[in-house]
Scaffold this motif. Sequence first.
Motif, PDB file in Angstrom:
ATOM      1  N   TYR A  35       0.814  -1.222   0.000  1.00 46.26           N
ATOM      2  CA  TYR A  35       0.000   0.000   0.000  1.00 46.26           C
ATOM      3  C   TYR A  35       0.847   1.272   0.000  1.00 46.26           C
ATOM      4  N   ARG A  36       2.175   1.110  -0.084  1.00 48.57           N
ATOM      5  CA  ARG A  36       3.086   2.242   0.077  1.00 48.57           C
ATOM      6  C   ARG A  36       2.876   3.321  -0.971  1.00 48.57           C
ATOM      7  N   GLU A  37       2.604   2.928  -2.218  1.00 50.43           N
ATOM      8  CA  GLU A  37       2.561   3.884  -3.322  1.00 50.43           C
ATOM      9  C   GLU A  37       1.165   4.439  -3.601  1.00 50.43           C
ATOM     10  N   ILE A  38       0.171   4.035  -2.857  1.00 52.36           N
ATOM     11  CA  ILE A  38      -1.188   4.508  -3.131  1.00 52.36           C
ATOM     12  C   ILE A  38      -1.317   5.976  -2.748  1.00 52.36           C
ATOM     13  N   SER A  39      -1.824   6.764  -3.677  1.00 48.24           N
ATOM     14  CA  SER A  39      -1.956   8.211  -3.470  1.00 48.24           C
ATOM     15  C   SER A  39      -3.371   8.646  -3.830  1.00 48.24           C
ATOM     16  N   ALA A  40      -4.045   9.301  -2.876  1.00 47.73           N
ATOM     17  CA  ALA A  40      -5.388   9.810  -3.153  1.00 47.73           C
ATOM     18  C   ALA A  40      -5.350  10.876  -4.241  1.00 47.73           C
ATOM     19  N   THR A  41      -4.258  11.639  -4.299  1.00 45.92           N
ATOM     20  CA  THR A  41      -4.121  12.658  -5.344  1.00 45.92           C
ATOM     21  C   THR A  41      -4.113  12.021  -6.725  1.00 45.92           C
ATOM     22  N   ASN A  42      -3.358  10.933  -6.878  1.00 47.18           N
ATOM     23  CA  ASN A  42      -3.320  10.232  -8.164  1.00 47.18           C
ATOM     24  C   ASN A  42      -4.688   9.674  -8.540  1.00 47.18           C
ATOM     25  N   ILE A  43      -5.426   9.242  -7.521  1.00 46.31           N
ATOM     26  CA  ILE A  43      -6.764   8.709  -7.780  1.00 46.31           C
ATOM     27  C   ILE A  43      -7.701   9.827  -8.223  1.00 46.31           C
ATOM     28  N   ARG A  44      -7.651  10.961  -7.542  1.00 46.85           N
ATOM     29  CA  ARG A  44      -8.495  12.087  -7.940  1.00 46.85           C
ATOM     30  C   ARG A  44      -8.167  12.545  -9.361  1.00 46.85           C
ATOM     31  N   GLN A  46      -7.179  10.590 -11.592  1.00 47.66           N
ATOM     32  CA  GLN A  46      -7.444   9.431 -12.435  1.00 47.66           C
ATOM     33  C   GLN A  46      -6.223   9.079 -13.286  1.00 47.66           C
ATOM     34  N   ASP A  47      -5.061   9.060 -12.608  1.00 46.08           N
ATOM     35  CA  ASP A  47      -3.821   8.667 -13.260  1.00 46.08           C
ATOM     36  C   ASP A  47      -3.860   7.182 -13.618  1.00 46.08           C
ATOM     37  N   ALA A  48      -2.931   6.751 -14.444  1.00 45.56           N
ATOM     38  CA  ALA A  48      -2.890   5.367 -14.911  1.00 45.56           C
ATOM     39  C   ALA A  48      -2.901   4.389 -13.739  1.00 45.56           C
ATOM     40  N   GLY A  49      -3.766   3.397 -13.830  1.00 47.44           N
ATOM     41  CA  GLY A  49      -3.830   2.359 -12.807  1.00 47.44           C
ATOM     42  C   GLY A  49      -4.584   2.734 -11.554  1.00 47.44           C
ATOM     43  N   TYR A  50      -5.255   3.890 -11.551  1.00 47.42           N
ATOM     44  CA  TYR A  50      -5.883   4.347 -10.300  1.00 47.42           C
ATOM     45  C   TYR A  50      -6.983   3.399  -9.829  1.00 47.42           C
ATOM     46  N   THR A  51      -7.626   2.682 -10.765  1.00 54.05           N
ATOM     47  CA  THR A  51      -8.717   1.797 -10.351  1.00 54.05           C
ATOM     48  C   THR A  51      -8.219   0.627  -9.509  1.00 54.05           C
ATOM     49  N   GLN A  52      -6.913   0.337  -9.581  1.00 58.67           N
ATOM     50  CA  GLN A  52      -6.349  -0.751  -8.783  1.00 58.67           C
ATOM     51  C   GLN A  52      -6.102  -0.336  -7.337  1.00 58.67           C
ATOM     52  N   ALA A  53      -6.328   0.942  -7.030  1.00 54.18           N
ATOM     53  CA  ALA A  53      -6.019   1.454  -5.700  1.00 54.18           C
ATOM     54  C   ALA A  53      -7.253   1.825  -4.897  1.00 54.18           C
ATOM     55  N   ILE A  54      -8.438   1.484  -5.417  1.00 56.60           N
ATOM     56  CA  ILE A  54      -9.672   1.878  -4.738  1.00 56.60           C
ATOM     57  C   ILE A  54     -10.614   0.685  -4.609  1.00 56.60           C
ATOM     58  N   PRO A  55     -11.437   0.678  -3.551  1.00 57.79           N
ATOM     59  CA  PRO A  55     -12.461  -0.363  -3.434  1.00 57.79           C
ATOM     60  C   PRO A  55     -13.491  -0.217  -4.562  1.00 57.79           C
ATOM     61  N   HIS A  56     -14.206  -1.308  -4.818  1.00 52.03           N
ATOM     62  CA  HIS A  56     -15.199  -1.290  -5.898  1.00 52.03           C
ATOM     63  C   HIS A  56     -16.254  -0.211  -5.655  1.00 52.03           C
ATOM     64  N   GLU A  57     -16.660  -0.032  -4.404  1.00 51.58           N
ATOM     65  CA  GLU A  57     -17.687   0.964  -4.109  1.00 51.58           C
ATOM     66  C   GLU A  57     -17.233   2.366  -4.527  1.00 51.58           C
ATOM     67  N   VAL A  58     -15.941   2.654  -4.350  1.00 45.29           N
ATOM     68  CA  VAL A  58     -15.416   3.967  -4.723  1.00 45.29           C
ATOM     69  C   VAL A  58     -15.367   4.113  -6.244  1.00 45.29           C
ATOM     70  N   TRP A  59     -14.911   3.040  -6.920  1.00 49.98           N
ATOM     71  CA  TRP A  59     -14.900   3.086  -8.386  1.00 49.98           C
ATOM     72  C   TRP A  59     -16.302   3.332  -8.923  1.00 49.98           C
ATOM     73  N   ARG A  60     -17.287   2.657  -8.377  1.00 49.79           N
ATOM     74  CA  ARG A  60     -18.664   2.809  -8.854  1.00 49.79           C
ATOM     75  C   ARG A  60     -19.149   4.234  -8.618  1.00 49.79           C
ATOM     76  N   PHE A  61     -18.843   4.799  -7.464  1.00 53.06           N
ATOM     77  CA  PHE A  61     -19.240   6.179  -7.164  1.00 53.06           C
ATOM     78  C   PHE A  61     -18.591   7.150  -8.153  1.00 53.06           C
ATOM     79  N   MET A  62     -17.289   6.975  -8.404  1.00 54.13           N
ATOM     80  CA  MET A  62     -16.588   7.859  -9.325  1.00 54.13           C
ATOM     81  C   MET A  62     -17.154   7.752 -10.732  1.00 54.13           C
ATOM     82  N   TRP A  63     -17.473   6.537 -11.153  1.00 50.59           N
ATOM     83  CA  TRP A  63     -17.994   6.320 -12.500  1.00 50.59           C
ATOM     84  C   TRP A  63     -19.383   6.917 -12.666  1.00 50.59           C
ATOM     85  N   ARG A  64     -20.232   6.725 -11.649  1.00 47.08           N
ATOM     86  CA  ARG A  64     -21.626   7.172 -11.774  1.00 47.08           C
ATOM     87  C   ARG A  64     -21.768   8.681 -11.612  1.00 47.08           C
TER      88      ARG A  64
END
Length: 278
Positions: free
Chosen positions: A214-223, A225-243
């Motif tokens: 979990y060392r490299e997981i960054s909320a900034t990268n997720i916000r 939507q940098d490459a591979g960000y979906t691998q760093a979030i729970p499914h519920e978060v991915w669904r929220f972001m998509w919808r």
Amino acid sequence: MSEHLHLTPHSRRYLRAIQHSLDALNPWSETLVLPLPGSPRPTGDIIVFTGSFNPPTLAHLAMLKQAYSYTRSHAPMHLYAAMSKQTVDKENISRPLFLDRLALLDRLMKRFSGSGILLFNRGLYVEQARAIRQSFPRVHNIYFLMGFDKIVQILDPHYYTDRDAALQELFALAKLLVAPRGEDGPEALQALLQQEENTRFVRYIEPLPLSNVYREISATNIRNQDAGYTQAIPHEVWRFMWRTRAYAPPLHTTNGGTIDVYAKRVRELTRLLGTPPS
């Protein structure tokens, strides 16, 4: 995307109850803590994990899992995630709404039986501990869960006029559980605590090991939507972001215009709840 946001009567009541609690959290009033509607009232020993959760990541979830295991081995003990209207060293967050982040976090916390969420009107740990002590007299020990970066900040004298006095006040009210990430994390924490100016506070700080993955997981990268960000979030978060497209730019239409999907969601929530949501 549907034109209108559809909420069941139960969902409306639930979101209205959360918004009512948020409206009561004035950062400029006396310290205040409220359980999120539906969360158990704190008693006994508790672990509190405060964050902005913007958005919740797999690293957050891993820390919560470790803390939940800790509560099971130190029962009776209970786990709470927490959010504050006044967050130290964080940007002013306008989207997604506090309401949305809380509802999403509440969904994730359902994985941990007997857990809950606390809402604070202040961002400092000492203020949050004081609020818990004042509001929940049946609480015994308070443990704040945090990552390594946060303990470095807490022990940094640059944040204080009188560091030792401030830390003495904090540790009179609470203890700390620190989850150092990475292979060198536990050693780095140990080295920090063995510094001469910190040794007097070692007994109030306990490590909570966390996997190196979990060392490299960054909320900034997720916000972003940098490459591979979906691998760093729970499914519920991915669904929220998509919808909701809460972190995405407006969509371009065929006639050259744009549609801000999340702005439409906010307007719909305002209509359905009868009040501008936080």
